[in-house]
Design an enzyme around this catalytic site. Sequence first.
Site, PDB file in Angstrom:
ATOM      1  N   SER A 538       0.922  -1.138   0.021  1.00 31.61           N
ATOM      2  CA  SER A 538       0.084  -0.183  -0.063  1.00 31.61           C
ATOM      3  C   SER A 538       0.906   1.225  -0.098  1.00 31.61           C
ATOM      4  O   SER A 538       1.714   1.445  -0.919  1.00 31.61           O
ATOM      5  CB  SER A 538      -1.044   0.130   1.265  1.00 31.61           C
ATOM      6  N   ASP A 623      -9.797  -3.819  -5.588  1.00 29.47           N
ATOM      7  CA  ASP A 623      -8.848  -3.082  -4.222  1.00 29.47           C
ATOM      8  C   ASP A 623      -9.634  -1.555  -4.129  1.00 29.47           C
ATOM      9  O   ASP A 623      -9.745  -0.856  -5.458  1.00 29.47           O
ATOM     10  CB  ASP A 623      -7.732  -2.863  -4.490  1.00 29.47           C
ATOM     11  N   HIS A 658      -8.030  -5.101  -1.187  1.00 28.28           N
ATOM     12  CA  HIS A 658      -6.836  -4.429  -0.716  1.00 28.28           C
ATOM     13  C   HIS A 658      -6.276  -5.322   0.309  1.00 28.28           C
ATOM     14  O   HIS A 658      -4.853  -5.393   0.358  1.00 28.28           O
ATOM     15  CB  HIS A 658      -7.160  -3.070   0.034  1.00 28.28           C
TER      16      HIS A 658
END
Length: 686
Positions: A538, A623, A658
């Site tokens: 991320s 995501d 995610h």
Amino acid sequence: MSTELKAPSVKKIPKELIAHGERRIDEYYWLNDPENPDVIAYLEQENAFYDTLTSNTKDFQGTLFEEMKSRIKEDDSSVPYKSNGYWYATRYEIGKEYPIFGRRFEREDAAEEVIFNCNEMAKGFDYFKLGGLSISPNNQLAAFGVDTVSRRQYVLQFKNLLTGEVFGDKIENTTGSAVWADDNKTVFYCKKDPVTLRSDKIYKHILGTSSEEDVLVFCEKDDTYSTFVYKTKSKKYIVIGSSSTLTSEYQILRSDKPEGAFQMFSKRERGVEYSLAHYEDKFYILTNKDGATNFKVMRVNEQQTSSEHWEEFIAHREEVLLEDIEIFSEHYVLSERENGLNQIKIVRWDGKESYYLPFDNETYTTYVGTNPDFETNILRYVYNSLTTPSSVIDFNMDTKAKEVKKEQEVLGGKFDKENYTSERVWATAQDGVKVPISLVYHKDTPLDGSSPLLQYAYGSYGYTIDPYFSTVRLSLLDRGFIYAIAHVRGGEYLGRKWYEDGKLLKKKNTFTDFIDCSKYLIAEKYTSPAHLYASGGSAGGLLMGAVVNMAPELYNGIIAAVPFVDVVTTMLDDSIPLTTGEYDEWGNPNTKEYYDYMMSYSPYDNVKAQKYPHMLVTTGLHDSQVQYFEPAKWVARLRELKTDKNLLLFNINMEAGHGGASGRFESLKEEAKEYAFLLELEHKIQ
């Protein structure tokens, strides 16, 4: 792994992007349309390429997966916690992927009442997550959220725990959680903007009525804020919060008056953060008001709550970050951080006693656990270290007696914590600042520069990666890897200023800190460039993208998971989920100063013709945090420009978002893929 196979090629469709009179050409902009069959075809080609090039490691991936799984107790359960007369726990059954939520009345050994069996609920779905479980005050009803897509858009539902009936009330596109009023029929919940996914509206729902009749209680109009709702531990107030990265604001309503109107607690002031705890007739406010960078605690009477009435309760300290306050009937408990290390301080309300819990090394993590019960002298906290499995501990705040309720079991009969060494070292950054690194390795691992080392960091949002124990990581340590957590600026490991020195126009400190940590680890013979690997996900994936552009020669391999790499284009597009709430972290590129600074480090915009390390990039098609097209575009541009023949692999989970796979063991398969990538690279050197 073989690189003979031709990598997927991506067509270029130049798109002109203009900001501040400057022109950029983005040849891969078209990849941001998941409805375009050519996009899906390209992603599937990348997956096929990945599968082919890693086919020789498939058996090894399976071995790693089984090894990781074998250390985990399959029929595990959480330590029960008491709330409103019931003991609640989560447990797993052998061979099952998902948790079972249960409770027992009054006694921990009473008959179990299963609230939810997620293994049954998950049937037919590639992804399943139950979140936001909330029990009504009379213990008869449950509110819960279900996400079957992995975009964190939950369908809110309700269940009668006496009959097992799931009501017809279904509320789409929520955060998954709900707060019960005292009447056992009124709930408050939060909905998301369907496009940006920002949590922006609080509604009131009466059980049994149509959600179309729900009353909009609050709308957060500032698109740099998100909103949420919760109940104080005292149960007296329902609280609506609004927060951005830098600023917070709350409104309160008595739980026994759900028909009333929420009252402003204290209006937002730019740069002032605060959070609330309630005790007797006062609120206790953890805040950075008046320049209290590391936070202080103030208190105010519940009748007059605006900030001009706040009085100091615990003063600000330059060297101690005050992270949280937990309130009990006779004690309050402070979570602090000094010189990077967690501390727990216990204080009696009557002032007769205060003390710290003792901890004795530099690579541990401790935190206050689940403590919903207000009328108790038992504090539950969690302790672990890089070499010590996690323990849940009940501590009697009066007698100081300690009971280990559970220590994480490492199955397989091979683990002995005496076989591992941990330490904390300090690298000197290019501006002279000392950056801490937590290290763990097997005691037999040579420290002569020949050992492989995986360096990990995150470094954003003030989120601190503490040194924690991992059974999965043992698969690397037992094969001679050293594992390092670089506590770079952008996290809060060394206090609030550590965060502020790694954001906005100081963001590059995060990247140069990481590089300087790598140089230190090489200089001190923990590893060498031929054996150094790095990983991050991320915002940590952004870190990986910046680092490989800036210092690719230091690393043999890089793992970038769901990486935020197209910084400028994403931050200029306020229709992309969560963009506007990020301005306080990265800056708003609609302002020229921030645009120029972001352009100087944005990984996608700074890919150049040079040699890059071996790289594994992962993402999820659904995501919601970092859209799949960011890494897709990045990989395409890397393929176009890089001058080496090193591996560049792109693996897309076509079902997940995610957080990756939802099942308990499915996520281990993703870890096994990453570890196989690293270990195969290391094997090739040897």
